[in-house]
Scaffold this active site. Structure first.
Site, PDB file in Angstrom:
ATOM      1  N   GLY A  91      17.766  10.864 -32.400  1.00  0.00           N
ATOM      2  CA  GLY A  91      18.428  12.434 -32.049  1.00  0.00           C
ATOM      3  C   GLY A  91      17.362  12.655 -32.879  1.00  0.00           C
ATOM      4  N   HIS A 102       9.394  13.781 -39.993  1.00  0.00           N
ATOM      5  CA  HIS A 102       9.796  14.526 -40.548  1.00  0.00           C
ATOM      6  C   HIS A 102      10.605  14.405 -41.257  1.00  0.00           C
ATOM      7  CE1 HIS A 102      11.342  14.736 -36.122  1.00  0.00           C
ATOM      8  NE2 HIS A 102      12.624  15.283 -37.191  1.00  0.00           N
TER       9      HIS A 102
HETATM   10  P1  AMP Z   1      14.642  16.144 -35.241  1.00  0.00           P
HETATM   11  O1  AMP Z   1      15.727  16.781 -33.599  1.00  0.00           O
HETATM   12  O2  AMP Z   1      15.510  15.851 -35.685  1.00  0.00           O
HETATM   13  O3  AMP Z   1      13.723  15.492 -34.211  1.00  0.00           O
HETATM   14  O4  AMP Z   1      14.474  17.652 -35.962  1.00  0.00           O
HETATM   15  C1  AMP Z   1      13.882  18.416 -35.392  1.00  0.00           C
HETATM   16  C2  AMP Z   1      13.853  19.577 -35.272  1.00  0.00           C
HETATM   17  O5  AMP Z   1      13.535  20.725 -35.623  1.00  0.00           O
HETATM   18  C3  AMP Z   1      14.954  20.477 -35.109  1.00  0.00           C
HETATM   19  O6  AMP Z   1      16.575  20.262 -36.195  1.00  0.00           O
HETATM   20  C4  AMP Z   1      14.837  21.333 -34.210  1.00  0.00           C
HETATM   21  O7  AMP Z   1      15.181  23.215 -34.950  1.00  0.00           O
HETATM   22  C5  AMP Z   1      13.550  21.855 -35.469  1.00  0.00           C
HETATM   23  N1  AMP Z   1      12.613  22.964 -34.878  1.00  0.00           N
HETATM   24  C6  AMP Z   1      12.127  22.877 -33.621  1.00  0.00           C
HETATM   25  N2  AMP Z   1      11.088  23.530 -32.986  1.00  0.00           N
HETATM   26  C7  AMP Z   1      11.265  24.321 -34.773  1.00  0.00           C
HETATM   27  C8  AMP Z   1      10.475  25.317 -34.371  1.00  0.00           C
HETATM   28  N3  AMP Z   1       9.594  26.349 -33.708  1.00  0.00           N
HETATM   29  N4  AMP Z   1      10.437  25.715 -36.292  1.00  0.00           N
HETATM   30  C9  AMP Z   1      11.745  25.252 -36.880  1.00  0.00           C
HETATM   31  N5  AMP Z   1      11.822  24.704 -36.344  1.00  0.00           N
HETATM   32  C10 AMP Z   1      12.269  23.563 -35.742  1.00  0.00           C
END
Ligand code: AMP
Ligand code: ZN
Length: 113
Positions: free
Chosen positions: A92, A99
């Site tokens: 996912g 992160h």
């Molecule tokens: P993953 O899916 O583990 O790669 O996590 C990426 C995360 O980044 C997801 O939970 C998204 O909701 C979050 N995300 C994506 N774009 C942004 C943004 N501009 N600001 C804050 N969170 C974000």
């Protein structure tokens, strides 16, 4: 990395709601929260994901976990919290910048999906 979403957030080119920042780490509120408290905690160094951690860059990961402990104290997450990193498409991962999701303020089931 000019086109990396999280590098652009670090540079302030894309707005975020900051939770924590120091020289090495940034934490900001997730735009699509999965818990009442959901922060994304990232090293400022661009590392593509957990599979790209090496002896040369792993200090950045230690800095992230030092920051998580500081955030947990500052936000009073003493009831407990969860830290998750997704690595690769099947897990996912949607943003290719290492992160860690920091979730708190609800009961977190185990095992996760
Ligand atoms: P993953 O899916 O583990 O790669 O996590 C990426 C995360 O980044 C997801 O939970 C998204 O909701 C979050 N995300 C994506 N774009 C942004 C943004 N501009 N600001 C804050 N969170 C974000
Ligand atoms: Zn990046």
């Amino acid at each position: 990395m000019n086109d990396c979403l999280f590098c652009r957030i670090i540079k302030g080119e894309i707005p975020s709601v900051k939770v924590f920042e120091n020289d090495d780490v940034l934490a900001f509120k997730d735009i699509n929260p999965q818990a009442p408290f959901h922060a994304v905690v990232i090293p400022k160094q661009h590392i593509t994901g957990a599979a790209a951690i090496t002896a040369e860059n792993s200090a950045a990961v230690a800095k992230v976990f030092e920051a998580i402990a500081e955030i947990a104290a500052a936000e009073n997450l003493s009831d407990g919290f969860r830290v998750v990193t997704n690595c690769g498409e099947a897990a996912g991962q949607t943003v290719p910048h290492l992160h860690f999701h920091l979730w708190a303020r609800r009961d977190l089931g185990w095992p996760p999906g």
